[in-house]
Write a protein that holds these residues in place. Sequence first.
Motif, short mmCIF file in Angstrom:
data_model
loop_
_atom_site.label_atom_id
_atom_site.label_comp_id
_atom_site.label_asym_id
_atom_site.label_seq_id
_atom_site.Cartn_x
_atom_site.Cartn_y
_atom_site.Cartn_z
N UNK A 67 0.82 -1.21 0.00
CA UNK A 67 0.00 0.00 0.00
C UNK A 67 0.85 1.26 0.00
N UNK A 68 2.01 1.21 0.64
CA UNK A 68 2.94 2.34 0.63
C UNK A 68 3.41 2.61 -0.80
N UNK A 69 3.76 1.55 -1.52
CA UNK A 69 4.16 1.67 -2.92
C UNK A 69 3.02 2.21 -3.78
N UNK A 70 1.81 1.72 -3.51
CA UNK A 70 0.65 2.19 -4.26
C UNK A 70 0.42 3.68 -4.06
N UNK A 71 0.61 4.13 -2.83
CA UNK A 71 0.47 5.56 -2.55
C UNK A 71 1.46 6.39 -3.34
N UNK A 72 2.70 5.91 -3.44
CA UNK A 72 3.72 6.64 -4.20
C UNK A 72 3.43 6.64 -5.69
N UNK A 248 1.31 8.58 -0.47
CA UNK A 248 0.83 9.75 -1.21
C UNK A 248 1.70 10.97 -0.92
N UNK A 249 2.24 11.05 0.30
CA UNK A 249 3.10 12.18 0.67
C UNK A 249 4.30 12.32 -0.25
N UNK A 250 4.74 11.21 -0.86
CA UNK A 250 5.92 11.23 -1.71
C UNK A 250 5.60 11.11 -3.20
N UNK A 251 4.30 11.02 -3.55
CA UNK A 251 3.92 10.64 -4.91
C UNK A 251 4.34 11.65 -5.97
N UNK A 252 4.43 12.94 -5.64
CA UNK A 252 4.84 13.91 -6.65
C UNK A 252 6.15 14.60 -6.30
N UNK A 253 6.99 13.92 -5.49
CA UNK A 253 8.33 14.45 -5.21
C UNK A 253 9.25 14.13 -6.39
N UNK A 254 10.37 14.81 -6.44
CA UNK A 254 11.31 14.62 -7.53
C UNK A 254 12.06 13.29 -7.44
N UNK A 255 12.04 12.70 -6.25
CA UNK A 255 12.78 11.45 -6.05
C UNK A 255 11.85 10.24 -5.95
N UNK A 256 10.59 10.39 -6.38
CA UNK A 256 9.61 9.34 -6.17
C UNK A 256 9.98 8.04 -6.92
N UNK A 257 10.54 8.16 -8.11
CA UNK A 257 10.92 6.95 -8.85
C UNK A 257 12.00 6.16 -8.11
N UNK A 258 12.94 6.88 -7.52
CA UNK A 258 13.99 6.23 -6.73
C UNK A 258 13.40 5.54 -5.51
N UNK A 259 12.48 6.22 -4.82
CA UNK A 259 11.84 5.64 -3.64
C UNK A 259 11.01 4.41 -4.01
N UNK A 260 10.29 4.49 -5.13
CA UNK A 260 9.49 3.36 -5.59
C UNK A 260 10.37 2.14 -5.86
N UNK A 261 11.50 2.37 -6.53
CA UNK A 261 12.40 1.26 -6.87
C UNK A 261 12.90 0.55 -5.61
N UNK A 262 13.35 1.33 -4.64
CA UNK A 262 13.88 0.75 -3.41
C UNK A 262 12.80 0.01 -2.62
N UNK A 263 11.61 0.61 -2.53
CA UNK A 263 10.51 0.00 -1.78
C UNK A 263 10.02 -1.27 -2.47
N UNK A 264 9.93 -1.24 -3.80
CA UNK A 264 9.46 -2.42 -4.53
C UNK A 264 10.40 -3.61 -4.38
N UNK A 265 11.69 -3.35 -4.33
CA UNK A 265 12.65 -4.43 -4.11
C UNK A 265 12.41 -5.06 -2.75
N UNK A 266 12.26 -4.22 -1.72
CA UNK A 266 12.00 -4.70 -0.37
C UNK A 266 10.70 -5.49 -0.30
N UNK A 267 9.68 -5.01 -1.02
CA UNK A 267 8.36 -5.63 -0.96
C UNK A 267 8.28 -6.91 -1.77
#
Length: 394
Positions: A67-72, A248-267
């Motif tokens: 759900x955290x990834x979905x929010x991003x 959602x807090x991070x969904x339109x940040x400039x680093x969101x793609x980087x955060x998504x990549x790291x979180x998806x690997x963990x998940x």
Amino acid sequence: MDTYIFLVIALILMYTKGMSLFMRRLHLPQVVGAVLAGILLGPPVFGVIAPSETLELLAEFGVILLLFSAGMETDFNQLRKNLKSSFIISFLGVAVTLGAGFGVAYWFGKSPVESFFIGVVIASVSTGIIVEALHELGKLKSKTGTILLSVSLFDDIIVIGILAVAMGGAQGEFSLYSLGMTLAKMVGFFGFAILGGLFMNKLYNSIYEKFGRTKRLSVFAVAYCFLMVYLAEWLGLANIIGAYIAGIAFCNTKCVEYLETKTNVLSYMLFTPIFLANIGLKASFDSMDTNAILFTVFFVLAAVVSKFLGCGLGAKICGFTSRESFQVGAGMIARGEVSFVVASKVTAVGLISPDIFLSVIIVSLSTILITPMLLQLAYKEKRKEKSTQKQQST
């Protein structure tokens, strides 16, 4: 420490991946394969793995990170634009489903109170399964994908609000004070979430501009996620609400793609396969008699048809096309984690009989298998229409 858990995790990872690949070869959703892997490994078939508190905890991490990834991955502009539509769709979906659940239970001789709470149990949806199915189809950021996520968020809020008030009334504890406290907790949580989200958004954009990509960004993002999960749980809300809003807090940040990549690997490397397999592990059909089987069949039909019609009708009322309304209705069929939470709470205080929980599991399994297939059909047909139009234009 019991080292057997390491063997259990190894088997789950191997079987979920193997079954997912098998489903892909059959052109079926991979999420279906992961759930079937749990059924095969669990008590219903081979009985190699039994449900446990450790697996339940790891599965909880899985749905939180999902759900955290979905929010991003949420399109914030679409989400803000469709808030009114999302609420209308969610309200109609919950109302129709609660009524259908009540009708089936009452028809099978349950008391009005128990029938009401049985309706509440199936009124919520599994946001985790919706996310996984949309992610697999590459439709998380589509118009209907964003609507499905926001509708499922409203679903959880409405169902949990109904549950909190109704449980108090059923136990003789209802008052305007308890109702006011429930609403105050929700308002307080979302108020904090908005302020916290704005702060984290600006902070992360500032850090990214100065230092670029750094592991600390992903570490503190996940920490913020679990903080919001804790606050939601502490206030009596579903923890997945906290996870989704944190994303959602991070969904339109400039680093969101980087955060998504790291979180998806963990998940996706560990926790999501365990979450999906754990659903199958909970299945057990030993105590089913003829009446229970008949009740469960009608229960499944009520859960599927009512949610599809309620949410699909809501989407149509809000101006969506017939194809989009079909996608919304199909996507909202899945039941899962919130239904289990609600069923556990009302069973624990004696508002529904324990044997209903087995029916809830079967409803969850049935809808989890149905939803990805219907979504795949809906989006596949849409792609066919586009390709046909393209050929005609050429």
